[in-house]
Structure formats: structure tokens, C-alpha cells
Design an enzyme around this catalytic site. Structure first.
Site, PDB file in Angstrom:
ATOM      1  N   HIS A 157      -7.658   3.204  -9.351  1.00 33.23           N
ATOM      2  CA  HIS A 157      -7.900   3.832  -8.044  1.00 33.23           C
ATOM      3  C   HIS A 157      -9.380   4.084  -7.785  1.00 33.23           C
ATOM      4  O   HIS A 157      -9.788   4.281  -6.632  1.00 33.23           O
ATOM      5  CB  HIS A 157      -7.124   5.148  -7.968  1.00 33.23           C
ATOM      6  CG  HIS A 157      -6.660   5.518  -6.592  1.00 33.23           C
ATOM      7  ND1 HIS A 157      -7.445   5.343  -5.473  1.00 33.23           N
ATOM      8  CD2 HIS A 157      -5.504   6.072  -6.150  1.00 33.23           C
ATOM      9  CE1 HIS A 157      -6.782   5.772  -4.399  1.00 33.23           C
ATOM     10  NE2 HIS A 157      -5.609   6.207  -4.782  1.00 33.23           N
ATOM     11  N   ASP A 375       0.592 -12.099   3.251  1.00 30.61           N
ATOM     12  CA  ASP A 375       1.475 -13.267   3.387  1.00 30.61           C
ATOM     13  C   ASP A 375       0.892 -14.420   2.579  1.00 30.61           C
ATOM     14  O   ASP A 375      -0.174 -14.936   2.899  1.00 30.61           O
ATOM     15  CB  ASP A 375       1.585 -13.631   4.870  1.00 30.61           C
ATOM     16  CG  ASP A 375       2.408 -14.881   5.135  1.00 30.61           C
ATOM     17  OD1 ASP A 375       2.938 -15.473   4.176  1.00 30.61           O
ATOM     18  OD2 ASP A 375       2.509 -15.271   6.311  1.00 30.61           O
TER      19      ASP A 375
END
Length: 433
Positions: A157, A375
């Protein structure tokens, strides 16, 4: 029935072209916050179909690393100032190929808690002797018998936040679909968000988020007594409430504002704390345009940590008994107030991490992180599966898009209620489903 995932040994994916190396990139003040630098974020994205997805994604990652070359480096404190930074070594990202001996429907598309396949089998691993906290990103692609696949990541993170994760994964998808460059150009500029000078911070800025002790319920922080439940929330109903709010209050609110207000009130009523007990609601706000407005191009591109927690507090009795629109107003005004602050106050007002109690609730809106736009050539993900955030914040909730393209509902998944309060919580939420 048990299922098995067979993994290959981890392999390094290096940038497909030469990249800058041999230098150190600083991280921002936000990136270096103690609770972020030791937080490895585990996540699975579930896709319904793909043709040799591991091969396609592996090649796409190599191309994306040309543009996101810091991800091929290593986190280090071996610097002049001893601060956590990224060494641009070009070593690469650890990548694991895997196959599962089942169809996705056999494991409910990894939507059941706990997972029907142990998460350790679905998440990328690293070779023995490698410190995972030095790795910005690891990836595993698991192919299922049905043709679907899971794209799993473990990320530090300290290097990027949720919006950054979405931006990076969208870029990998664009490379997989044949684009030469990411649509959004990555921006580093971490040195802009510096440690604040105390004199720059408003004297009214809160620095201590300790809540009064909650003694009227037993609550453990190990998740063993927290129930997972989900709700499909009707957008038609929510939009109707938004219209009513605009007419009655004269201001515009968001879908998030309405859902969050309903959630906070429903849970507060269900857990039945004493009226004077303070309850809190925490969510994240993106402040990129506030603290980086002079640095960012119009389409953004900054992928470091720039989501700050907004902590809303009120007596339990007030939240339980107020009209819903009053809670919507409280949430909206808190957001507006925070975004009106100057950059120094926003950076200096970051609350320290505190161990939460059962009076605390958090919500993360995964619909707005860009992850659904990742995608790789066969459409976006059907499901997002966060695997560890609720173990950090304890009483957490998540907003997702409906997996059914034709539905306009919002999916709310909660890890915030003990079993004895679950029935009451469901009853309170029912008029939103």
C-alpha cells in the site's frame, strides 16, 4: 468438496524495454504513514472468460512496466535520510501462473466467505528468502476449467492507493489489447506531498481520533464473531431519495451519501448502544485535485496514496433517531468541509491509525476506483474480491457494481455485525433492497 490449485514457481517479469534505473525515488508523506508501509493489500478480480490469460497478461505486464517502471523496483530504507523509498532496480514483478481443477461456478465465483479455495492458493507467492514488504506488486493468474480466470494481486500500500491500483490495472489491460501507451500517463511527483510543518496546520485540526470506550458489548478484533452479509440495493429507490433530498434540502447528494447514511443508521439501531455512546463512520476521500492541482495534467495520472480518511462522529442516539435526510446532510457537509481545506491542513490533519471498536464503522466504494475498467481483452471483471481490508478496520463495508450487466443495483457487502445483531440489521436494511 475440496478443490486444488496448481501453481508454477514464481517468475520475474521485467520491463519489455530499457527503463530508468540506478536511482532512488522518494515516497510521499502519505505513502510513508506507518500503517500503509506494512499493509500488503490482497485482492482477486474474477473474469468470466479468457484465452490463455496468463500468457496475455504476462506480456502486458512487461509492457506496462516500461511506463510504471517503479513497480519493477524495490522498497528500501537504505537512503541518505533513512526514509522509505523506491529503488529503481528494474528487477521486475513476481508472477505466478496457476490452474484450478474446477469451474468458477463450483466455487461460487469466489463470492462465498470464507472462500471455497483457500486464499493462499489464489494469491501470488514469492520465493523463499525474498522479503514481501520490499515488493511493490506481485501477480497470479489462475485459469479455471470453464474458461474463466482470476487475476490476483498482492500490493504494498505504500506505493499506490485504490485509485492507483485501478489506474495500473487499466494500463495493463490496455497493453493486453494492443495499445502502445496507457491512456492515462503515470505521474510520480511524490515529493510534492511532504511532511507538514506544524505551523502550517490549523490549530483546530483534529489529531486524536480516540473514541470513548464502548463497554456495553463484547467485541473481539479477530473477526471470529463478525458475520458477512450482502444486499442488492435498488438504484431506483436511492435515486428517488436523492430527488426528495434535493427538493427538501435544496442541495444535491450522491448515491454514496444516501447508502452510507442508511447503512450507518441501520447498523446503529441494530447494535443498540447506549444513546450517549459515540459512534463513528469513516470513509475515504480523494484529494488529488486539492493537493496536486498544480502538478496534475487534466486526465490525472498520480497513482500514489491520496485518499484521506474522513471520520464522522455522533452520539448513538442521534444517528438512530434522526430523519435519514439529516444523516445524509451530516455526511455531505463533512465531505464538503474537508475538501474546502487547504493542502497543508489536509496533509497535516491525517489521523493516526487507531484500533477500532464495535462503535466504529467504515465503508469503501469500490465502484469508483477504476477496477471495473480493467479489460484484458475479454471484458471487465464480474466480481471484485477484497481479501484483507476488513481484518484491518474490523467493521467494514464495501460498495460494488452489480455483476449482472442489465441490473442497475448496487451491491453492498458488510463485515460489520455480530451474529446476535444480524437479524435486526437485515430488517433495518430491507426497505433499500
Amino acid at each position: 468438496m475440496s478443490f486444488t490449485v496448481t501453481k508454477t514457481a514464481p517468475a520475474l517479469i521485467t520491463p519489455s524495454e530499457p527503463t530508468p534505473s540506478g536511482h532512488i525515488l522518494p515516497l510521499s508523506f502519505f505513502d510513508r504513514l506507518p500503517f500503509l508501509r506494512v499493509f500488503l493489500v490482497d485482492m482477486i478480480m474474477v473474469y468470466g472468460r479468457g484465452d490463455q490469460p496468463a500468457k496475455v497478461i504476462k506480456e502486458a505486464v512487461a509492457k506496462a512496466l516500461v511506463h510504471y517502471y517503479p513497480l519493477a523496483g524495490r522498497l528500501t530504507t537504505d537512503t541518505d535520510d533513512g526514509e522509505l523509498s523506491v529503488a529503481c532496480t528494474g528487477e521486475g514483478v513476481w508472477f505466478v501462473e496457476a490452474t484450478a481443477d474446477c469451474r468458477m461456478e463450483d466455487v461460487n465465483y469466489l463470492q462465498v466467505e470464507p472462500l471455497m479455495i483457500p486464499k493462499e492458493q489464489m494469491l501470488p507467492s514469492h520465493p523463499e528468502g525474498v522479503d514481501p514488504y520490499t515488493l511493490p506488486l506481485m501477480i497470479q493468474v489462475t485459469q479455471f476449467r470453464c474458461g474463466g480466470f482470476a487475476f490476483a494481486t498482492r500490493a504494498n500500500h505504500a506505493v499506490f492507493d485504490g485509485i492507483g491500483a485501478g489506474q495500473i490495472k487499466v494500463a495493463i489491460g490496455e497493453m493486453a489489447r494492443g495499445l502502445k501507451h496507457p491512456t492515462v500517463k503515470p505521474v510520480w511527483c511524490r515529493d510534492v506531498i511532504r511532511k507538514p510543518i506544524p505551523s502550517q496546520i490549523s490549530a483546530t485540526e483534529p489529531h486524536d481520533t480516540d473514541l470513548s470506550p464502548v463497554s456495553d458489548i463484547k467485541f473481539t478484533n479477530n473477526q471470529t464473531n463478525i458475520e458477512c452479509c450482502s444486499f442488492d440495493l435498488s438504484l431506483d429507490h436511492i435515486n428517488h431519495l436523492k430527488d426528495r433530498f434535493a427538493k427538501e434540502v435544496g442541495k444535491i447528494c450522491s448515491v454514496f451519501d444516501v447508502i452510507t447514511a442508511k447503512l450507518w443508521q441501520s447498523r446503529t439501531r441494530a447494535i443498540g448502544l447506549q444513546p450517549q455512546t459515540e459512534v463513528s463512520l469513516t470513509f475515504l476521500l480523494n484529494i488529488r485535485q486539492v493537493v496536486l492541482h498544480n502538478e496534475l495534467p487534466p486526465d490525472g495520472g498520480y497513482y500514489g496514496n491520496c485518499l484521506v480518511p474522513l471520520v464522522n462522529k455522533a452520539p448513538s442516539g442521534q444517528i438512530a433517531n434522526a430523519p435519514l435526510f439529516e444523516i445524509v446532510r451530516l455526511i455531505k457537509e463533512a465531505k464538503d468541509d474537508l475538501l474546502r481545506k487547504d493542502s497543508a491542513s489536509l496533509i497535516g490533519g491525517m489521523p493516526p491509525y487507531k484500533k477500532p471498536s464495535y462503535a466504529d464503522l467504515s465503508i469503501v466504494d469500490w465502484r469508483r476506483l477504476g477496477l471495473y475498467e480493467a479489460d484484458f481483452g475479454w471484458g471487465g471483471p464480474m466480481f471484485l474480491v477484497p481479501l484483507n481490508e476488513h481484518t484491518v478496520t474490523s467493521c467494514s463495508t464495501y460498495l460494488f457494481k452489480s455483476p449482472v450487466a442489465s441490473k442497475k443495483d448496487v451491491c453492498l457487502v458488510t463485515y460489520c455485525i455480530v451474529k446476535e445483531h444480524l437479524e435486526a440489521f437485515r430488517a433495518e436494511m430491507n426497505d433499500f433492497t
